[in-house]
Design a protein around this motif. Structure first.
Motif, PDB file in Angstrom:
ATOM      1  N   VAL A  32       0.847  -1.200   0.000  1.00 12.95           N
ATOM      2  CA  VAL A  32       0.000   0.000   0.000  1.00 12.95           C
ATOM      3  C   VAL A  32       0.880   1.248   0.000  1.00 12.95           C
ATOM      4  N   SER A  33       1.854   1.271   0.904  1.00 15.43           N
ATOM      5  CA  SER A  33       2.699   2.469   1.002  1.00 15.43           C
ATOM      6  C   SER A  33       3.519   2.640  -0.263  1.00 15.43           C
ATOM      7  N   LEU A  34       3.995   1.526  -0.840  1.00 16.05           N
ATOM      8  CA  LEU A  34       4.790   1.623  -2.068  1.00 16.05           C
ATOM      9  C   LEU A  34       3.963   2.212  -3.209  1.00 16.05           C
ATOM     10  N   ILE A  35       2.740   1.663  -3.380  1.00 10.54           N
ATOM     11  CA  ILE A  35       1.910   2.120  -4.508  1.00 10.54           C
ATOM     12  C   ILE A  35       1.541   3.584  -4.331  1.00 10.54           C
ATOM     13  N   VAL A  36       1.173   3.943  -3.101  1.00 13.34           N
ATOM     14  CA  VAL A  36       0.794   5.346  -2.869  1.00 13.34           C
ATOM     15  C   VAL A  36       1.972   6.262  -3.162  1.00 13.34           C
ATOM     16  N   LYS A  37       3.180   5.845  -2.745  1.00 18.91           N
ATOM     17  CA  LYS A  37       4.356   6.685  -2.983  1.00 18.91           C
ATOM     18  C   LYS A  37       4.651   6.808  -4.477  1.00 18.91           C
ATOM     19  N   VAL A  38       4.543   5.685  -5.201  1.00 16.48           N
ATOM     20  CA  VAL A  38       4.849   5.729  -6.635  1.00 16.48           C
ATOM     21  C   VAL A  38       3.868   6.645  -7.357  1.00 16.48           C
ATOM     22  N   VAL A  39       2.586   6.489  -7.035  1.00 17.65           N
ATOM     23  CA  VAL A  39       1.582   7.344  -7.684  1.00 17.65           C
ATOM     24  C   VAL A  39       1.840   8.805  -7.328  1.00 17.65           C
ATOM     25  N   GLY A  40       2.123   9.051  -6.056  1.00 15.90           N
ATOM     26  CA  GLY A  40       2.404  10.424  -5.629  1.00 15.90           C
ATOM     27  C   GLY A  40       3.624  10.980  -6.334  1.00 15.90           C
ATOM     28  N   GLY A  41       4.645  10.141  -6.449  1.00 15.56           N
ATOM     29  CA  GLY A  41       5.877  10.599  -7.109  1.00 15.56           C
ATOM     30  C   GLY A  41       5.640  10.940  -8.560  1.00 15.56           C
ATOM     31  N   LEU A  42       4.853  10.098  -9.235  1.00 15.26           N
ATOM     32  CA  LEU A  42       4.562  10.390 -10.657  1.00 15.26           C
ATOM     33  C   LEU A  42       3.789  11.688 -10.772  1.00 15.26           C
ATOM     34  N   ALA A  43       2.801  11.840  -9.899  1.00 13.30           N
ATOM     35  CA  ALA A  43       2.012  13.070  -9.929  1.00 13.30           C
ATOM     36  C   ALA A  43       2.912  14.274  -9.698  1.00 13.30           C
ATOM     37  N   LEU A  44       3.861  14.134  -8.787  1.00 17.64           N
ATOM     38  CA  LEU A  44       4.776  15.236  -8.474  1.00 17.64           C
ATOM     39  C   LEU A  44       5.684  15.539  -9.654  1.00 17.64           C
ATOM     40  N   ALA A  45       6.148  14.466 -10.315  1.00 17.77           N
ATOM     41  CA  ALA A  45       7.064  14.676 -11.426  1.00 17.77           C
ATOM     42  C   ALA A  45       6.376  15.336 -12.603  1.00 17.77           C
ATOM     43  N   ILE A  46       5.078  15.043 -12.758  1.00 10.90           N
ATOM     44  CA  ILE A  46       4.352  15.687 -13.864  1.00 10.90           C
ATOM     45  C   ILE A  46       4.211  17.180 -13.597  1.00 10.90           C
ATOM     46  N   GLY A  47       4.184  17.530 -12.316  1.00 11.03           N
ATOM     47  CA  GLY A  47       4.039  18.938 -11.946  1.00 11.03           C
ATOM     48  C   GLY A  47       5.025  19.842 -12.655  1.00 11.03           C
ATOM     49  N   PRO A  48       6.342  19.669 -12.437  1.00  7.92           N
ATOM     50  CA  PRO A  48       7.293  20.574 -13.101  1.00  7.92           C
ATOM     51  C   PRO A  48       7.238  20.482 -14.613  1.00  7.92           C
ATOM     52  N   LEU A  49       6.983  19.278 -15.138  1.00  9.06           N
ATOM     53  CA  LEU A  49       7.007  19.142 -16.599  1.00  9.06           C
ATOM     54  C   LEU A  49       5.889  19.954 -17.245  1.00  9.06           C
ATOM     55  N   THR A  50       4.706  19.963 -16.594  1.00  6.22           N
ATOM     56  CA  THR A  50       3.627  20.765 -17.160  1.00  6.22           C
ATOM     57  C   THR A  50       3.828  22.244 -16.851  1.00  6.22           C
ATOM     58  N   ALA A  51       4.375  22.496 -15.658  1.00  2.62           N
ATOM     59  CA  ALA A  51       4.625  23.899 -15.308  1.00  2.62           C
ATOM     60  C   ALA A  51       5.556  24.526 -16.328  1.00  2.62           C
ATOM     61  N   VAL A  52       6.515  23.732 -16.804  1.00  2.00           N
ATOM     62  CA  VAL A  52       7.492  24.278 -17.740  1.00  2.00           C
ATOM     63  C   VAL A  52       6.827  24.695 -19.048  1.00  2.00           C
ATOM     64  N   LEU A  53       5.810  23.933 -19.462  1.00  2.00           N
ATOM     65  CA  LEU A  53       5.122  24.315 -20.696  1.00  2.00           C
ATOM     66  C   LEU A  53       4.570  25.727 -20.579  1.00  2.00           C
ATOM     67  N   PHE A  54       4.034  26.022 -19.403  1.00  2.00           N
ATOM     68  CA  PHE A  54       3.526  27.370 -19.195  1.00  2.00           C
ATOM     69  C   PHE A  54       4.666  28.363 -19.055  1.00  2.00           C
ATOM     70  N   LEU A  55       5.718  27.946 -18.354  1.00  2.00           N
ATOM     71  CA  LEU A  55       6.791  28.897 -18.056  1.00  2.00           C
ATOM     72  C   LEU A  55       7.571  29.287 -19.318  1.00  2.00           C
ATOM     73  N   ILE A  56       7.691  28.356 -20.255  1.00  2.00           N
ATOM     74  CA  ILE A  56       8.376  28.703 -21.505  1.00  2.00           C
ATOM     75  C   ILE A  56       7.595  29.808 -22.209  1.00  2.00           C
ATOM     76  N   TRP A  57       6.289  29.612 -22.247  1.00  2.00           N
ATOM     77  CA  TRP A  57       5.443  30.653 -22.847  1.00  2.00           C
ATOM     78  C   TRP A  57       5.610  31.970 -22.096  1.00  2.00           C
ATOM     79  N   TYR A  58       5.602  31.857 -20.770  1.00  2.00           N
ATOM     80  CA  TYR A  58       5.681  33.057 -19.927  1.00  2.00           C
ATOM     81  C   TYR A  58       7.018  33.765 -20.152  1.00  2.00           C
ATOM     82  N   ALA A  59       8.117  32.973 -20.135  1.00  2.00           N
ATOM     83  CA  ALA A  59       9.433  33.593 -20.295  1.00  2.00           C
ATOM     84  C   ALA A  59       9.548  34.254 -21.662  1.00  2.00           C
ATOM     85  N   ARG A  60       9.017  33.589 -22.682  1.00  2.00           N
ATOM     86  CA  ARG A  60       9.095  34.194 -24.019  1.00  2.00           C
ATOM     87  C   ARG A  60       8.291  35.478 -24.086  1.00  2.00           C
TER      88      ARG A  60
END
Lengths: 405, 593
Positions: A32-60
């Protein structure tokens, strides 16, 4: 628990709900703890990747406005309102491009380097506290140390890329990256010790909890030192050296193409964002803000807003600063930032002890005295700099030629 | 040779007292009818040049080139090498040396020991004519590659798609009417001529660079350096973001430190001068636009100044005013762009250059209204200009010159010159001492930033400049910072000039004579020059009294300003190479021609 309570601590509640659900399915607590951590980690990793899509636009957009032009627009294109989808188009273009490999590259290292660069940039997010409790992937008790270690690893990716490319420009870029890290880790660490000392904790959560008064008010000079060292570390102008486009073309990733190049570009933006978050945690009070105790999810909003401001400042630098030379940058670190950081460490330690011995335990009283000490050091520094500048000017005037008519 | 007063008056291309002093010292120096200036024997040329430099004050060897005389009526076939020497004030002294034109026999002593400015020019003459200069320290080809067969500016060299000696080519109008282009008629295989025993498949490309790398490895070695570090050669360019086009610098680096830099030219070489010899006199006017493509107007002007000297035409006053107006606007454009692109080279992510380009667009609007083009103006004509000012043009120009540009220039100067990073990057970098600058043939803002108050608009006034009130901008440190700052100083002076000419422009004709497409220029030769934004832009023209120039040589500012590049960058860091290069401000279209 009503809907509002659920939403108020959304991420923690979702994690708890998932844990209960999995337990209900009869999984052992380990799984249970492993699965929750993996899902949480993936969700967290998607955070910066999507944020960057916005930030590239913003910086430009920001740089466009600095340069008196529009930046990306959707004039007649499918780029969406305000060309918000421009970065998506960029990403698609990048993904569909061909990889061109140098013939004599080191095959394995050449491919690992961009992956490592992105991985390191994302990995920082594991210890960033986005809210009071639970809203952090892992609260390492040496969180600060972890962040610094990852920053060194990012330079390792640059060195790998530069060395494996079999290109002299790439080599030069990689060497520059290495000399930068050797120089800038030291003032960065010394400046970082100040909040650690004040908070009495190396954990990120502990640092935020200690900032009833944000550390930038308490110790502005170490904050400035850290900010400059951080700018150097993420390779933002005026400290951008490893990829100096006007001199060594693109430095360490000159031989990369397609999405491998895109990976470095992505890593650069994520690094900027992560560094902004870390700075926010260290000096700007992290997730602290109004109503966080009632609704912990607001912590995410506050920390993001603060980090966004720091990122904007870095973007302003990008659009408005020429690049320093490598020997200036190294000299700036060794001759200025490092001594100043050492002095600050000692001064803050002494003043803080004295304040505590005097019995001033209210946070604002302590902050006031520390601020005064900082201001004094800053004044002395500025006076010294002013004298040095005058001496330099005089030396330059002594080197003038006579006018030939 | 006995001098009579009548003969003395007719002296061309050399001042009277100079020629007398020269003849006293060197009795063999004469002035033959077909040349300007003095003809001296080949073996005496170094002594003559030294005499002129040391005793008569001709401290500036501006132009060195050659003409191949072949199949000219009444002239023995020979190559004529010409030197144009200048004093700080006034006109030039031209020296001619006649040498045989057979390869192997064509050689003469090099003057590089006296004038480093001959370094690149002698290499160019060697490259283009096959004339060897004895004692030149580094006689390699300049624009063509090593192993190129033939010497392109010799009259017996015929290029690919050769059609005829001069334009318009008869072969293109077999029945009159619409032209047929040779490229359409002749397949490639008939036209390309390879050297004996040479095949493109077997060609070793490395061999072409062997001489360059030999020099790179040997020049300025320090055998006693304390750390026995390996040095590496790295090529900046031909494709590099900061080389303003296809310019290559081979750099030997010790870590980040530059030990030796060797500029490599010719990637944009199109044999402009040979094409210019084929064109008619008028066809060369639009052709000059392509040299320094930032400043088409001043390129036109320099060519026209030389041409009018040959024709002896007077220019109406209104045309002179228009020329000064467009010339000074062109200077503003150039200096704004130079400063803007310089900030790019300092790493300012295009911000500076985009602000500069914005001002350029406004000035180009004016030029477009005037000439119909934004870049290739084709505006000047012998004896005047092509079009008169359109309705309302002056008002727009005044609004620009009085209000907008001063405001923007002030902002930009503040942002760049008062920026601490710019100061740190440029102060004390690439210092060019005044004596080196003069000897190296460097002109324009680069020279004036080294403390030499030399401006052709004052030293040898052309057009209206002797009536106008302006100062010669001078800076005295000779480093990259001063080279940046002086561009803003010069913009202020240009605006001062514009104030005077925009207010006082008279009415009247804009061209002296009805322009003719078949312009016949009297036989003779001349060297005309103006103060172009980048420095002295000179044209050396030889006419045999026909519709086409016999020789059409461009004294290229950008090329000559690069003479000292190697010395200026020695011992600096990698990043300083682009700083120095950017502060010199070059356009490859003019360097390679």
């Amino acid at each position: 628990m009503n809907v509002w309570q659920f939403l108020a601590d959304f991420f923690v509640n979702v994690g708890a709900w998932m844990g209960e659900l999995l337990s209900g399915w009869g999984l052992s607590p380990f799984w249970v703890s492993l699965i929750v951590k993996v899902v949480g980690g993936l969700a967290l990793a998607i955070g910066p990747l999507t944020a960057v899509l916005f930030l590239i636009w913003y910086a430009r957009k920001v740089i466009g406005r600095i340069q008196d032009r529009m930046g990306p627009t959707n004039d007649g294109t499918a780029a969406g309102p305000f060309a918000l989808l421009q970065a998506v188009a960029d990403a698609i273009k990048m993904l569909t491009k061909e990889f061109v490999f140098p013939k004599e590259r080191d095959r394995v290292v050449f491919l690992i380097a961009p992956v490592l660069a992105v991985a390191v940039a994302v990995a920082v997010w594991a210890v960033i506290p986005f809210g009071p409790q639970g809203m952090q992937f892992v609260d390492l008790n040496i969180g600060v140390f972890y962040v610094v270690a990852l920053a060194s690893l990012a330079f390792f990716a640059m060195l790998m890329a530069g060395w494996s490319s079999h290109n002299k420009y790439a080599n030069l870029g990689a060497f520059r990256a290495v000399s930068m890290i050797v120089s800038y880790e030291i003032p960065q660490m010394l400046a970082l010790l100040v909040p650690v000392m004040l908070a009495g904790s190396m954990g990120m959560q502990g640092l935020v909890r200690a900032q009833e008064v944000p550390f930038i008010v308490m110790v502005p000079v170490p904050a400035l030192i850290y900010f400059l060292a951080m700018t150097a570390e993420v390779g933002r102008l005026p400290f951008e050296q490893a990829e100096a486009d006007a001199e060594i073309v693109a430095g360490y990733f000159v031989e990369y193409s397609g999405m491998l190049f895109g990976a470095f570009y992505l890593a650069e933006f994520i690094n900027n964002l992560s560094a902004s978050f870390v700075f926010t945690v260290l000096f700007l009070g992290g997730w602290r803000g109004p109503w966080v105790e009632q609704a912990p999810v607001l912590g995410l909003v506050w920390i993001s807003l603060k980090a966004f401001l720091v990122f904007t400042l870095l973007t302003f630098f990008w659009g408005a600063m020429p690049r320093l030379r490598i020997d200036h940058i190294l000299g700036f670190s060794w001759k200025f930032l490092t001594p100043l950081a050492l002095v600050m460490l000692v001064v803050v330690a002494l003043v803080d002890k004295a304040v505590q011995a005097a019995g001033l335990t209210s946070p604002w009283g302590r902050a006031g005295w520390l601020f005064l000490a900082n201001a004094a050091v800053a004044l002395v520094t500025v006076a010294l700099l002013y004298r040095a500048e005058r001496r330099q000017q005089a030396a330059r005037e002594a080197r003038r030629f006579a006018i030939v008519r | 040779m006995a001098e009579t007063p009548q003969e003395a008056v007719q002296l061309k291309g050399i001042p009277q007292e100079t020629f007398q002093a020269l003849q006293e010292r060197f009795p063999e120096a004469v002035q033959p009818a077909r040349y300007e200036g003095a003809l001296v024997p080949a073996e005496k040329i170094v002594e003559v040049v030294r005499f002129l430099r040391d005793e008569l004050g001709y401290i500036f060897l501006s132009n060195l080139t050659a003409t191949d005389y072949l199949d000219v009526k009444g002239v023995e076939p020979h190559i004529d090498v010409v030197y144009h020497l200048f004093r700080m004030q006034g006109g030039y002294a031209a020296l001619h040396v006649e040498i045989p034109r057979e390869i192997g026999k064509a050689h003469l002593p090099s003057v590089t020991s006296l004038f480093p400015s001959a370094m690149l020019q002698e290499r160019e003459v060697y490259d283009m004519f096959g004339v060897k200069f004895d004692g030149h320290p580094d006689l390699r080809r300049l624009l063509m590659w090593e192993g190129f067969d033939g010497y392109p500016l010799r009259k017996d060299w015929k290029e690919v798609y050769y059609e005829g000696e001069t334009k318009p080519y008869r072969s293109r109008y077999p029945k009159g009417g619409h032209p047929i282009y040779a490229e359409e008629l002749s397949p490639l295989k008939d036209n390309i001529r390879y050297p004996e025993g040479w095949s493109p498949q077997a060609w070793d490309y490395d061999e072409a660079d062997r001489l360059l790398y030999e020099r790179m490895l040997s020049a300025h070695r320090d055998p006693d350096k304390p750390l026995k570090t390996d040095e590496m050669i790295i090529n900046f360019g031909p494709h590099h973001p900061s080389t303003h086009g296809v310019f290559r610098m081979a750099v030997r680096l010790d870590g980040e430190t530059v030990r030796h830099l060797e500029p490599v030219f010719g990637y944009l070489h199109r044999n402009h001068e040979k094409i210019g010899e084929r064109n008619t006199w008028i066809q060369n006017i639009p052709f000059t636009d392509r040299l320094d493509y930032i400043n088409g107007m001043t390129n036109n002007w320099a060519y026209i100044v030389a041409l009018e000297k040959l024709l002896g035409w007077e220019v109406p006053e209104r045309a002179e005013y228009i020329r000064v107006i467009v010339g000074e606007f062109s200077r503003i454009v150039n200096h704004m762009l130079a400063a803007g692109f310089f900030s790019n080279e300092l790493g300012l992510y295009f911000t500076g250059s985009l602000y500069a380009l914005e001002e350029r667009e406004h000035i180009l609007d004016l030029f477009e209204a005037l000439s119909g083009a934004r870049m290739m103006f084709n505006y000047m004509r012998p004896g005047g200009v092509r079009y008169d000012l359109p309705e309302g043009w002056l008002e727009k120009a005044k609004a620009l010159a009085y209000e907008r540009i001063p405001r923007k220039v002030e902002q930009m100067a503040h942002f760049l010159l008062d920026n601490d990073v710019v100061k740190a990057r440029t102060m004390g970098v690439g210092v060019l001492p005044p004596d080196v600058a003069i000897a190296s043939g460097i002109t324009g803002p680069v020279l004036r930033a080294s403390g030499v108050a030399y401006d052709i608009r004052r030293a040898e006034p052309y057009s209206l400049y002797d009536q106008l009130d302006f100062d010669v901008a001078v800076r005295t440190h000779g480093d990259a910072y001063d080279r940046l700052a002086i561009r803003f100083d010069e913009i202020w002076q240009s605006l001062r000039i514009l104030r005077q000419v925009l207010e006082n422009i008279p009415e009247g004709p804009i061209v002296a004579k009805k322009p003719s497409h078949r312009l016949k220029v009297p036989a003779g030769e001349t060297y005309g020059r103006i103060e172009a934004p980048k420095g002295e832009l000179g044209f050396y023209l030889v006419s045999l009294g026909k519709f086409n120039p016999y020789r059409y040589h461009i004294r290229s500012t950008s090329l000559l300003n690069l003479t000292a590049l190697s010395d200026m960058t020695r011992g600096l860091k990698v990043a300083d190479i682009v700083t120095v290069l950017g502060s010199i401000d070059l356009t490859m279209g003019e360097v390679d021609r």
